[in-house]
Design a protein around this motif. Sequence first.
Motif, PDB file in Angstrom:
ATOM      1  N   ARG A   1      66.796 -54.015   0.783  1.00 47.70           N
ATOM      2  CA  ARG A   1      66.906 -54.752   2.038  1.00 47.70           C
ATOM      3  C   ARG A   1      66.617 -53.839   3.215  1.00 47.70           C
ATOM      4  N   ASP A   2      66.039 -54.424   4.235  1.00 52.41           N
ATOM      5  CA  ASP A   2      65.761 -53.747   5.494  1.00 52.41           C
ATOM      6  C   ASP A   2      66.527 -54.517   6.558  1.00 52.41           C
ATOM      7  N   ASN A   3      67.700 -54.020   6.904  1.00 55.02           N
ATOM      8  CA  ASN A   3      68.548 -54.759   7.842  1.00 55.02           C
ATOM      9  C   ASN A   3      67.948 -54.789   9.248  1.00 55.02           C
ATOM     10  N   THR A   4      67.190 -53.761   9.592  1.00 54.81           N
ATOM     11  CA  THR A   4      66.565 -53.755  10.915  1.00 54.81           C
ATOM     12  C   THR A   4      65.541 -54.874  11.022  1.00 54.81           C
ATOM     13  N   GLY A   5      64.796 -55.048   9.949  1.00 50.30           N
ATOM     14  CA  GLY A   5      63.773 -56.075   9.934  1.00 50.30           C
ATOM     15  C   GLY A   5      64.223 -57.414   9.381  1.00 50.30           C
ATOM     16  N   ASN A   6      65.522 -57.538   9.044  1.00 44.04           N
ATOM     17  CA  ASN A   6      66.059 -58.792   8.500  1.00 44.04           C
ATOM     18  C   ASN A   6      65.249 -59.289   7.311  1.00 44.04           C
ATOM     19  N   THR A   7      64.922 -58.356   6.409  1.00 42.51           N
ATOM     20  CA  THR A   7      64.085 -58.712   5.267  1.00 42.51           C
ATOM     21  C   THR A   7      64.683 -58.145   3.981  1.00 42.51           C
ATOM     22  N   VAL A   8      64.613 -58.932   2.927  1.00 45.09           N
ATOM     23  CA  VAL A   8      65.010 -58.467   1.600  1.00 45.09           C
ATOM     24  C   VAL A   8      63.798 -58.560   0.690  1.00 45.09           C
ATOM     25  N   TYR A   9      63.682 -57.583  -0.195  1.00 48.31           N
ATOM     26  CA  TYR A   9      62.518 -57.484  -1.064  1.00 48.31           C
ATOM     27  C   TYR A   9      62.927 -57.556  -2.539  1.00 48.31           C
ATOM     28  N   LEU A  10      61.984 -57.982  -3.361  1.00 47.37           N
ATOM     29  CA  LEU A  10      62.145 -57.905  -4.811  1.00 47.37           C
ATOM     30  C   LEU A  10      60.859 -57.323  -5.376  1.00 47.37           C
ATOM     31  N   GLN A  11      60.930 -56.070  -5.800  1.00 50.62           N
ATOM     32  CA  GLN A  11      59.789 -55.432  -6.449  1.00 50.62           C
ATOM     33  C   GLN A  11      59.868 -55.742  -7.937  1.00 50.62           C
ATOM     34  N   MET A  12      58.833 -56.349  -8.462  1.00 50.20           N
ATOM     35  CA  MET A  12      58.807 -56.765  -9.861  1.00 50.20           C
ATOM     36  C   MET A  12      57.687 -56.036 -10.586  1.00 50.20           C
ATOM     37  N   ASN A  13      58.050 -55.221 -11.549  1.00 49.49           N
ATOM     38  CA  ASN A  13      57.086 -54.469 -12.341  1.00 49.49           C
ATOM     39  C   ASN A  13      57.139 -54.911 -13.799  1.00 49.49           C
ATOM     40  N   SER A  14      56.116 -54.542 -14.547  1.00 46.15           N
ATOM     41  CA  SER A  14      56.052 -54.862 -15.980  1.00 46.15           C
ATOM     42  C   SER A  14      56.364 -56.333 -16.224  1.00 46.15           C
ATOM     43  N   LEU A  15      55.715 -57.184 -15.467  1.00 44.02           N
ATOM     44  CA  LEU A  15      56.000 -58.615 -15.550  1.00 44.02           C
ATOM     45  C   LEU A  15      55.614 -59.193 -16.895  1.00 44.02           C
ATOM     46  N   LYS A  16      56.408 -60.178 -17.322  1.00 42.00           N
ATOM     47  CA  LYS A  16      56.215 -60.838 -18.602  1.00 42.00           C
ATOM     48  C   LYS A  16      56.008 -62.334 -18.368  1.00 42.00           C
ATOM     49  N   PRO A  17      55.375 -63.010 -19.309  1.00 35.64           N
ATOM     50  CA  PRO A  17      55.194 -64.465 -19.139  1.00 35.64           C
ATOM     51  C   PRO A  17      56.513 -65.192 -18.908  1.00 35.64           C
ATOM     52  N   GLU A  18      57.597 -64.711 -19.501  1.00 33.34           N
ATOM     53  CA  GLU A  18      58.888 -65.371 -19.325  1.00 33.34           C
ATOM     54  C   GLU A  18      59.477 -65.163 -17.934  1.00 33.34           C
ATOM     55  N   ASP A  19      58.839 -64.357 -17.108  1.00 35.96           N
ATOM     56  CA  ASP A  19      59.262 -64.216 -15.706  1.00 35.96           C
ATOM     57  C   ASP A  19      58.670 -65.319 -14.825  1.00 35.96           C
ATOM     58  N   THR A  20      57.804 -66.132 -15.389  1.00 38.60           N
ATOM     59  CA  THR A  20      57.186 -67.217 -14.629  1.00 38.60           C
ATOM     60  C   THR A  20      58.246 -68.202 -14.153  1.00 38.60           C
ATOM     61  N   ALA A  21      58.262 -68.445 -12.848  1.00 35.17           N
ATOM     62  CA  ALA A  21      59.269 -69.320 -12.246  1.00 35.17           C
ATOM     63  C   ALA A  21      59.001 -69.437 -10.753  1.00 35.17           C
ATOM     64  N   VAL A  22      59.738 -70.342 -10.133  1.00 34.57           N
ATOM     65  CA  VAL A  22      59.805 -70.368  -8.677  1.00 34.57           C
ATOM     66  C   VAL A  22      60.945 -69.445  -8.264  1.00 34.57           C
ATOM     67  N   TYR A  23      60.638 -68.478  -7.421  1.00 34.46           N
ATOM     68  CA  TYR A  23      61.626 -67.508  -6.963  1.00 34.46           C
ATOM     69  C   TYR A  23      62.062 -67.868  -5.545  1.00 34.46           C
ATOM     70  N   SER A  24      63.380 -67.903  -5.348  1.00 37.43           N
ATOM     71  CA  SER A  24      63.939 -68.251  -4.047  1.00 37.43           C
ATOM     72  C   SER A  24      64.938 -67.196  -3.608  1.00 37.43           C
ATOM     73  N   CYS A  25      64.948 -66.908  -2.323  1.00 40.64           N
ATOM     74  CA  CYS A  25      65.990 -66.031  -1.813  1.00 40.64           C
ATOM     75  C   CYS A  25      67.109 -66.885  -1.223  1.00 40.64           C
ATOM     76  N   ALA A  26      68.293 -66.296  -1.189  1.00 40.05           N
ATOM     77  CA  ALA A  26      69.465 -67.017  -0.718  1.00 40.05           C
ATOM     78  C   ALA A  26      70.416 -66.055  -0.021  1.00 40.05           C
TER      79      ALA A  26
END
Length: 123
Positions: A71-96
């Motif tokens: 997270r970057d609190n100054t920029g009010n942004t949260v990140y998700l770095q996803m590596n070595s992705l697999k077919p089972e990672d397929t989905a709609v991703y939502s932040c909350a």
Amino acid sequence: QVQLAESGGGLVQPGGSLRLSCAASGRSFSRYVMGWFRQAPGKQRELVAGISSIGGTYYKDSVKGRFTISRDNTGNTVYLQMNSLKPEDTAVYSCALRDGLLISTSTTGYNYWGQGTQVTVSS
């Protein structure tokens, strides 16, 4: 009122990487828990990763070592770095956003949601 907007989804081959971003507006989010959820077709929405206001993190077992939340609190942004992705990672991703101190794995523990971004892992 808080608005959350995700970006960074797309189509990637197995083994590839993507970085999701979630920009928050309407309120400074530095004191809130932020989470990344995903929902695949026919499955329940699940917490993939969460980060507390002081930087504590949670990861679903199946993504440990592959995904990193930050997270970057100054920029009010949260990140998700996803590596070595697999077919089972397929989905709609939502932040909350959760108005609380501890990370919750339940969808009912979160107060505000983004609209989601599609991640498709396929060759």
